[in-house]
Design an enzyme around this catalytic site. Structure first.
Site, PDB file in Angstrom:
ATOM      1  N   SER A 178     -45.193  32.109 -23.081  1.00  0.00           N
ATOM      2  CA  SER A 178     -45.773  32.947 -22.028  1.00  0.00           C
ATOM      3  C   SER A 178     -46.461  34.160 -22.630  1.00  0.00           C
ATOM      4  O   SER A 178     -47.351  34.729 -22.023  1.00  0.00           O
ATOM      5  CB  SER A 178     -44.695  33.517 -21.114  1.00  0.00           C
ATOM      6  N   HIS A 194     -49.277  26.125 -20.623  1.00  0.00           N
ATOM      7  CA  HIS A 194     -48.367  27.088 -19.997  1.00  0.00           C
ATOM      8  C   HIS A 194     -48.035  26.688 -18.565  1.00  0.00           C
ATOM      9  O   HIS A 194     -48.842  26.850 -17.648  1.00  0.00           O
ATOM     10  CB  HIS A 194     -49.017  28.487 -20.042  1.00  0.00           C
ATOM     11  N   GLU A 248     -51.741  26.581 -17.115  1.00  0.00           N
ATOM     12  CA  GLU A 248     -52.818  27.203 -17.892  1.00  0.00           C
ATOM     13  C   GLU A 248     -52.900  26.483 -19.245  1.00  0.00           C
ATOM     14  O   GLU A 248     -51.896  26.382 -19.952  1.00  0.00           O
ATOM     15  CB  GLU A 248     -52.524  28.688 -18.122  1.00  0.00           C
ATOM     16  N   ASN A 289     -50.421  36.131 -15.684  1.00  0.00           N
ATOM     17  CA  ASN A 289     -49.538  37.231 -16.065  1.00  0.00           C
ATOM     18  C   ASN A 289     -50.290  38.508 -16.438  1.00  0.00           C
ATOM     19  O   ASN A 289     -49.699  39.562 -16.574  1.00  0.00           O
ATOM     20  CB  ASN A 289     -48.610  36.808 -17.204  1.00  0.00           C
TER      21      ASN A 289
HETATM   22  N1  LIG Z   1     -38.567  30.929 -17.721  1.00  0.00           N
HETATM   23  C1  LIG Z   1     -39.821  31.086 -17.278  1.00  0.00           C
HETATM   24  O1  LIG Z   1     -40.046  31.514 -16.142  1.00  0.00           O
HETATM   25  C2  LIG Z   1     -40.971  30.673 -18.156  1.00  0.00           C
HETATM   26  C3  LIG Z   1     -42.201  30.371 -17.560  1.00  0.00           C
HETATM   27  C4  LIG Z   1     -43.266  29.943 -18.360  1.00  0.00           C
HETATM   28  C5  LIG Z   1     -43.093  29.853 -19.734  1.00  0.00           C
HETATM   29  N2  LIG Z   1     -41.879  30.173 -20.296  1.00  0.00           N
HETATM   30  C6  LIG Z   1     -41.753  30.021 -21.768  1.00  0.00           C
HETATM   31  O2  LIG Z   1     -41.070  28.803 -22.018  1.00  0.00           O
HETATM   32  C7  LIG Z   1     -40.272  28.916 -23.200  1.00  0.00           C
HETATM   33  C8  LIG Z   1     -38.833  28.596 -22.863  1.00  0.00           C
HETATM   34  O3  LIG Z   1     -38.374  29.460 -21.878  1.00  0.00           O
HETATM   35  P1  LIG Z   1     -37.049  29.133 -21.015  1.00  0.00           P
HETATM   36  O4  LIG Z   1     -37.048  30.107 -19.904  1.00  0.00           O
HETATM   37  O5  LIG Z   1     -36.987  27.686 -20.746  1.00  0.00           O
HETATM   38  O6  LIG Z   1     -35.922  29.530 -22.063  1.00  0.00           O
HETATM   39  P2  LIG Z   1     -34.386  29.052 -22.092  1.00  0.00           P
HETATM   40  O7  LIG Z   1     -33.667  30.149 -22.782  1.00  0.00           O
HETATM   41  O8  LIG Z   1     -33.941  28.617 -20.757  1.00  0.00           O
HETATM   42  O9  LIG Z   1     -34.415  27.766 -23.054  1.00  0.00           O
HETATM   43  C9  LIG Z   1     -34.755  27.839 -24.408  1.00  0.00           C
HETATM   44  C10 LIG Z   1     -34.042  26.707 -25.117  1.00  0.00           C
HETATM   45  O10 LIG Z   1     -34.484  26.665 -26.482  1.00  0.00           O
HETATM   46  C11 LIG Z   1     -33.404  26.185 -27.253  1.00  0.00           C
HETATM   47  N3  LIG Z   1     -33.666  26.485 -28.660  1.00  0.00           N
HETATM   48  C12 LIG Z   1     -33.616  27.673 -29.280  1.00  0.00           C
HETATM   49  N4  LIG Z   1     -33.972  27.520 -30.582  1.00  0.00           N
HETATM   50  C13 LIG Z   1     -34.256  26.212 -30.759  1.00  0.00           C
HETATM   51  C14 LIG Z   1     -34.693  25.449 -31.871  1.00  0.00           C
HETATM   52  N5  LIG Z   1     -34.908  25.996 -33.048  1.00  0.00           N
HETATM   53  N6  LIG Z   1     -34.883  24.109 -31.698  1.00  0.00           N
HETATM   54  C15 LIG Z   1     -34.666  23.542 -30.487  1.00  0.00           C
HETATM   55  N7  LIG Z   1     -34.248  24.218 -29.406  1.00  0.00           N
HETATM   56  C16 LIG Z   1     -34.055  25.543 -29.532  1.00  0.00           C
HETATM   57  C17 LIG Z   1     -32.207  26.902 -26.675  1.00  0.00           C
HETATM   58  O11 LIG Z   1     -30.989  26.225 -27.014  1.00  0.00           O
HETATM   59  C18 LIG Z   1     -32.513  26.866 -25.181  1.00  0.00           C
HETATM   60  O12 LIG Z   1     -31.922  25.770 -24.544  1.00  0.00           O
HETATM   61  C19 LIG Z   1     -40.506  30.319 -23.714  1.00  0.00           C
HETATM   62  O13 LIG Z   1     -41.526  30.287 -24.672  1.00  0.00           O
HETATM   63  C20 LIG Z   1     -40.949  31.085 -22.473  1.00  0.00           C
HETATM   64  O14 LIG Z   1     -41.755  32.195 -22.773  1.00  0.00           O
HETATM   65  C21 LIG Z   1     -40.821  30.564 -19.536  1.00  0.00           C
END
Ligand SMILES: NC(=O)c1ccc[n+]([C@@H]2O[C@H](COP(=O)([O-])OP(=O)(O)OC[C@H]3O[C@@H](n4cnc5c(N)ncnc54)[C@H](O)[C@@H]3O)[C@@H](O)[C@H]2O)c1
Length: 386
Positions: free
Chosen positions: A123, A144, A156, A194
């Site tokens: 993000s 995204h 996106e 964003n």
């Molecule tokens: N949550 C949102 O609203 C949202 C929206 C759009 C984009 N994003 C982006 O999506 C991505 C994930 O966000 P999220 O909210 O799902 O996070 P989250 O914390 O729910 O999940 C992240 C996962 O990554 C895993 N992880 C960490 N290191 C790792 C590795 N080396 N190898 C494999 N797995 C690993 C963790 O165990 C965890 O389950 C981020 O880049 C975030 O910016 C989030």
């Protein structure tokens, strides 16, 4: 570059909030999905969540039992990254840490075939910085999704500085087949949504901090006069003040501290206090059992003043994004209506309100505060002179 179609195998890295949703989405469209997470417990929890959510959809008649079963069967868990070797497209959705993401992309480049498309769901990090960890950055892009990935219509697509246009074309074509509305965004902080949406929160907080109106009145004005589904404070409490504050802070710092995106101390204090919104039972408002929402002051003149100030700032952001070629006119409008449910595209809205009215409002604020925050976009200015 790989041609993507319904038979393409999709790798998803990270089974948290986003990764599990993306895996479900791809699997529901018949793809074989290989899902990997560094934490085996998270994978198990993702499975449980998937089963529960599909059960609800089957009960509601939105998904057939057979379709639910096939979605579940299409998702395969991997116990190491190596198992993603046969994937045609990989979507990385691990924690938002550049070192972790770069390490994964470095490994993916070795593991996957040379024409596999590698993408990140980041993000706030730049696609360029993630792609730079690969020797061949041309097959790396941003895809995204918004949360929840299964439901939110907007995606996106973000080319990095070195991305092969064929990667963007293939990714966009495939995600379109998943029923999403795709837009192309430049690799800049906050991409489209964003970035352009920041004043909805920031200017509302500013109005509150200055004592012009209270929270409920500002929320009322934006819903009643603007037609927004949720007021800014309700929305921040819904998104979570932890997430919303962090996004603001990241966009601001990555845009070299441009005052237009400056975070507020009001939200920082809520963040520090753990008042993150609905999920914590307390944010700008209290959500404890029996708590009542404060009544707004339904003074129409005050409401108009609030609405015009916030919408002028939003429209200015959209003009600036267009001016800086962050997205096309069409994609900007789609992004704000599909990504954050705005009642109208901001550019169209400016024509209804009058570009001159918007410009004059910004100049009035600029003169009053003598702050760069209120500077009108060059494109807004040029649009009145045209
Ligand atoms: N949550 C949102 O609203 C949202 C929206 C759009 C984009 N994003 C982006 O999506 C991505 C994930 O966000 P999220 O909210 O799902 O996070 P989250 O914390 O729910 O999940 C992240 C996962 O990554 C895993 N992880 C960490 N290191 C790792 C590795 N080396 N190898 C494999 N797995 C690993 C963790 O165990 C965890 O389950 C981020 O880049 C975030 O910016 C989030």
């Amino acid at each position: 570059m790989k041609k993507l179609d319904k038979d393409s195998c999709i790798g998803v890295i990270g089974a948290g909030t986003m990764g599990s949703g993306i895996a479900q989405l791809a699997a529901s469209f018949g793809h074989k999905v290989i899902l990997f997470d560094a934490n085996a417990t998270v994978l198990k929890q993702a499975d449980e969540r998937l089963e529960k959510s599909l059960e609800v959809l089957v009960q509601k008649g939105k998904v057939t039992d057979a379709a639910a079963k096939s979605t579940i069967a299409n998702i395969h868990h991997a116990s190491s990254l190596d198992e993603l070797a046969k994937c045609d497209l990989v979507i990385e959705a691990v924690i938002e840490e550049i070192g972790v993401k770069q390490d994964i992309f470095k490994k993916l480049e070795q593991i996957t075939s040379g024409d596999c498309i590698l993408t990140t769901n980041t993000s706030s990090l730049s696609v360029a910085s993630i792609a730079a960890s690969c020797n061949k950055a041309d097959r790396v892009a941003g895809i995204h999704f918004f949360n929840p990935a299964t439901l939110m219509p907007l995606v996106e697509i973000v080319p990095g500085i070195a991305t092969d246009p064929a990667v963007i074309e293939e990714s966009r074509k495939l995600i379109d087949t998943w029923g999403k509305t795709t837009v192309i965004a430049k690799d800049t902080p906050g991409f489209i949504v964003n970035r352009v949406a920041r004043p909805y929160y920031g200017e509302a907080i500013r109005i509150y901090e200055e004592g012009i109106a209270d929270l409920a009145t500002i929320d009322w004005a934006m819903k009643e006069i603007g037609g927004f589904r949720m007021g800014p404070f309700e929305l921040m409490d819904f998104i979570g003040n932890d997430i919303n504050f962090k996004v603001t802070e990241t966009v601001w710092t990555q845009l070299f501290f441009d005052s237009r995106y400056k975070p507020s101390l009001t939200q920082k204090r809520l963040y520090e206090a753990g008042f993150w919104g609905r999920k914590k039972g307390r944010g700008y408002y209290t959500y404890a059992e029996g708590a009542t929402m404060p009544e707004p002051n339904k003074d129409r003149k005050l409401g108009e003043e609030i609405f015009v100030r916030i919408i002028a700032m939003l429209i200015n952001e959209a003009y600036d994004a267009l001016y800086l070629k962050i997205a096309s006119k069409e994609d900007l409008e789609l992004a704000m209506t599909k990504g954050v449910n705005y009642p109208k595209g901001l550019l169209k809205w400016s024509e209804e309100i009058g570009v001159e009215v918007v410009y004059n409002k910004l100049m009035e604020l600029h003169e009053m505060y003598l702050e760069d925050r209120y500077r009108p976009s060059v494109l807004l200015k040029k649009s009145i002179k045209a």
